[in-house]
Enzyme design. Structure first.
Site, PDB file in Angstrom:
ATOM      1  N   ASN A 189       0.862  -1.178   0.000  1.00  0.00           N
ATOM      2  CA  ASN A 189       0.000   0.000   0.000  1.00  0.00           C
ATOM      3  C   ASN A 189       0.902   1.234   0.000  1.00  0.00           C
ATOM      4  O   ASN A 189       1.704   1.412   0.915  1.00  0.00           O
ATOM      5  CB  ASN A 189      -0.881  -0.002   1.249  1.00  0.00           C
ATOM      6  CG  ASN A 189      -1.761  -1.244   1.330  1.00  0.00           C
ATOM      7  OD1 ASN A 189      -2.261  -1.709   0.305  1.00  0.00           O
ATOM      8  ND2 ASN A 189      -1.939  -1.784   2.515  1.00  0.00           N
TER       9      ASN A 189
ATOM     10  N   HIS B 240       6.717  -0.835   3.107  1.00  0.00           N
ATOM     11  CA  HIS B 240       6.666  -2.240   3.524  1.00  0.00           C
ATOM     12  C   HIS B 240       5.851  -3.067   2.549  1.00  0.00           C
ATOM     13  O   HIS B 240       4.823  -2.624   2.061  1.00  0.00           O
ATOM     14  CB  HIS B 240       6.089  -2.384   4.938  1.00  0.00           C
ATOM     15  CG  HIS B 240       4.755  -1.728   5.129  1.00  0.00           C
ATOM     16  ND1 HIS B 240       4.618  -0.385   5.351  1.00  0.00           N
ATOM     17  CD2 HIS B 240       3.501  -2.240   5.111  1.00  0.00           C
ATOM     18  CE1 HIS B 240       3.332  -0.091   5.480  1.00  0.00           C
ATOM     19  NE2 HIS B 240       2.630  -1.206   5.322  1.00  0.00           N
TER      20      HIS B 240
ATOM     21  N   GLU C 140      -0.981   2.773   6.235  1.00  0.00           N
ATOM     22  CA  GLU C 140      -1.167   3.312   7.594  1.00  0.00           C
ATOM     23  C   GLU C 140       0.151   3.606   8.282  1.00  0.00           C
ATOM     24  O   GLU C 140       0.221   4.491   9.130  1.00  0.00           O
ATOM     25  CB  GLU C 140      -1.985   2.327   8.437  1.00  0.00           C
ATOM     26  CG  GLU C 140      -3.441   2.300   7.999  1.00  0.00           C
ATOM     27  CD  GLU C 140      -4.292   1.294   8.745  1.00  0.00           C
ATOM     28  OE1 GLU C 140      -3.765   0.571   9.611  1.00  0.00           O
ATOM     29  OE2 GLU C 140      -5.491   1.245   8.435  1.00  0.00           O
ATOM     30  N   VAL C 141       1.186   2.845   7.944  1.00  0.00           N
ATOM     31  CA  VAL C 141       2.512   3.098   8.528  1.00  0.00           C
ATOM     32  C   VAL C 141       3.397   3.644   7.410  1.00  0.00           C
ATOM     33  O   VAL C 141       3.599   2.971   6.383  1.00  0.00           O
ATOM     34  CB  VAL C 141       3.121   1.816   9.130  1.00  0.00           C
ATOM     35  CG1 VAL C 141       4.507   2.111   9.686  1.00  0.00           C
ATOM     36  CG2 VAL C 141       2.215   1.247  10.226  1.00  0.00           C
TER      37      VAL C 141
END
Ligand code: 5GP
Length: 135
Positions: free
Chosen positions: A85, A98, A93-94
């Site tokens: 994402n 990743h 969200e982070v």
């Protein structure tokens, strides 16, 4: 930018690490889609997989594939999703790049399929031309 993942890299907070080298860390997601769901991250602080260098993305994918192969061998999953994402509107969200490596099983019903739409008249060619010219 400091994130929960930079703290994991610095070993300031614990994580279930499954792989580490100079460039990359891989650890289990704290809220797995299925058990063994792993996050593969570069150690350098880069916001997402669009901003990351080609070299960094290649390193992330090299390790993501190792993780996927280990998941198939040890967990017996019959499929694996690589999901990244990039950006809030894409569900990130982070804000440290990743790659999710998610073990999958027949009919596990963990994801709903994305909506697929139709192109308007002429739109597909126009978009393909723009992308091809820019790439
Ligand atoms: P995103 O939505 O940004 O692609 O995914 C972030 C992922 O990080 C989520 O799947 C979430 O469960 C995971 N996560 C968030 N905080 C932590 C944490 O402190 N430790 C671990 N191991 N995973 C986390």
């Amino acid at each position: 930018m400091e994130t929960i993942f930079s703290k994991i890299i610095a070993k300031e907070i614990p994580a279930d690490i499954v792989y580490e080298d100079d460039q990359i860390l891989a650890f289990l997601d704290i809220k797995p889609v299925n058990p063994g769901h792993t996050l593969v991250i570069p150690k350098e602080p880069v916001i997402d997989g669009v901003e990351a260098s080609e070299e960094t993305m290649a390193a992330v994918m090299r390790v993501a594939q190792k993780v996927a192969r280990a998941q198939k061998k040890t967990l017996g999953c019959t499929g694996v999703n690589y999901i990244m994402n990039n950006g809030e509107d894409a569900g990130q969200e982070v804000f440290h790049a990743h790659m999710h490596v998610i073990p999958r099983y027949k009919d596990d019903n963990t994801f709903s399929s994305p909506n697929h739409n139709d192109y308007k008249e002429g739109e597909v060619t126009e978009i393909a031309d723009k992308l091809r010219d820019t790439i």
